[in-house]
Design an enzyme around this catalytic site. Structure first.
Site, PDB file in Angstrom:
ATOM      1  N   HIS A 124       0.823  -1.043   0.062  1.00  0.00           N
ATOM      2  CA  HIS A 124      -0.090   0.078   0.021  1.00  0.00           C
ATOM      3  C   HIS A 124       0.787   1.316   0.042  1.00  0.00           C
ATOM      4  CE1 HIS A 124      -3.505   2.437   1.308  1.00  0.00           C
ATOM      5  NE2 HIS A 124      -2.670   3.028   1.895  1.00  0.00           N
ATOM      6  N   GLU A 125       1.987   1.179   0.737  1.00  0.00           N
ATOM      7  CA  GLU A 125       3.077   2.377   1.005  1.00  0.00           C
ATOM      8  C   GLU A 125       3.737   2.529  -0.328  1.00  0.00           C
ATOM      9  OE1 GLU A 125       2.457   4.675   3.134  1.00  0.00           O
ATOM     10  OE2 GLU A 125       1.003   3.822   4.230  1.00  0.00           O
ATOM     11  N   HIS A 182       1.676   4.178  -2.969  1.00  0.00           N
ATOM     12  CA  HIS A 182       1.636   5.707  -2.653  1.00  0.00           C
ATOM     13  C   HIS A 182       2.759   6.358  -3.367  1.00  0.00           C
ATOM     14  CE1 HIS A 182      -1.935   6.313  -0.156  1.00  0.00           C
ATOM     15  NE2 HIS A 182      -1.577   5.936   1.042  1.00  0.00           N
ATOM     16  N   GLU A 205      -6.373   6.811  -1.206  1.00  0.00           N
ATOM     17  CA  GLU A 205      -6.451   5.525  -0.509  1.00  0.00           C
ATOM     18  C   GLU A 205      -6.992   4.390  -1.096  1.00  0.00           C
ATOM     19  OE1 GLU A 205      -4.840   5.133   2.519  1.00  0.00           O
ATOM     20  OE2 GLU A 205      -4.094   6.923   2.424  1.00  0.00           O
TER      21      GLU A 205
HETATM   22 ZN   LIG Z   1      -2.674   5.048   2.655  1.00  0.00          ZN
END
Ligand SMILES: [Zn+2]
Length: 262
Positions: A129-130, A133, A194
């Site tokens: 997830h990071e 980003h 997100e």
């Molecule tokens: Zn996030």
């Protein structure tokens, strides 16, 4: 600062030009993003901001926890859309359930987050997830959005050539570091970012050989941890809700599994 009307209209014109010049189409998602920071500046910005974080927080770059995060992080980064970023994975030694990514691939996971997930697959969901980003430049996009609020001031600075790119990078890096150590509380990722990071992160973890179904388990576990009370950092923010995240991930699980089984 008082500006003469003609100066004001010149700046508004400049602002409009800036906006037009800063819309870029993300190569991974196809989404149009407003980003005023050139990609070439991401690396310097992330590096400087991480240096600042290291001054003020207890950052582990080696040891058991950091080694675990680095092993998983490097494996996922290698199959991401930007394997050549100057990736760095560190652990911040604080009992906090949070994680963040700076522009250019600088990623931190807090100790409690690492400790809460004894299975590598769930930790891979956090790290994936990071990484998403960072690849999708969400940090630069967030900063651009924040700077929009000061667009006239920035415009004035550009107009008189007040700062060089290096000075700007240094100033932004300090600001970014304080936001990062505060868990980005003043500058949360948007709901859209997100969900994008969940989606691309699940693809990345699957491609790296981690079962993407662990992403659903991650958010289920997060829900339980949250019900335990305590402060709720950005990673646990309710926008979008955990249920929404889980529903979205389950909806697209066949796609993620197709990458996993390859
Ligand atoms: Zn996030």
């Amino acid at each position: 600062m008082m500006l003469k009307p003609i100066m004001k209209s010149a700046l508004v014109g400049l602002a409009a030009l800036t906006v037009a010049a800063c819309m870029t189409t993300n190569q991974v998602t196809g989404r149009s993003q407003f980003i005023i920071i050139p990609p070439s500046q991401d690396a310097a910005l992330g590096l400087e901001a991480m240096k600042e974080v290291k001054k003020s927080a207890s950052v582990q770059t080696s040891g058991l926890l950091a080694a675990r995060v680095q092993r998983i992080g490097n494996r996922i980064a290698a199959i991401s859309d930007k394997p050549d970023l100057d990736w760095e994975f560190v652990v911040i030694d604080e009992p906090v359930l949070n994680a963040w990514a700076l522009p250019g691939g600088k990623i931190a996971i807090y100790r409690k987050m690492v400790d809460s997930f004894t299975s590598d697959e769930e930790l891979a969901a956090v790290i994936g997830h990071e990484i998403a980003h960072a690849v999708l430049r969400h940090g630069a996009e967030q900063m651009s959005r924040a700077q929009m609020q000061n667009l006239l001031i920035v415009g004035a600075g550009v107009a008189v050539g007040a700062s060089t790119e290096d000075q700007e990078t240094a100033q932004m890096a300090v600001g970014l570091a304080s936001l990062a150590t505060a868990g980005f509380v003043q500058l949360p990722h948007s709901r859209k970012m997100e969900l994008e990071a969940d989606h691309i992160g699940a693809i990345y973890m699957a491609k790296a050989g981690y079962d993407p179904r662990a992403s659903v388990r991650l958010w289920q576990r997060m829900k339980t941890l949250k019900e335990g009370g305590g402060q709720q950092p950005t990673f646990l923010s309710t926008h979008p809700s955990d249920d929404k995240r889980i529903a979205r991930l389950e909806e697209r699980m066949p796609e993620y599994l197709s990458h996993y089984q390859k």
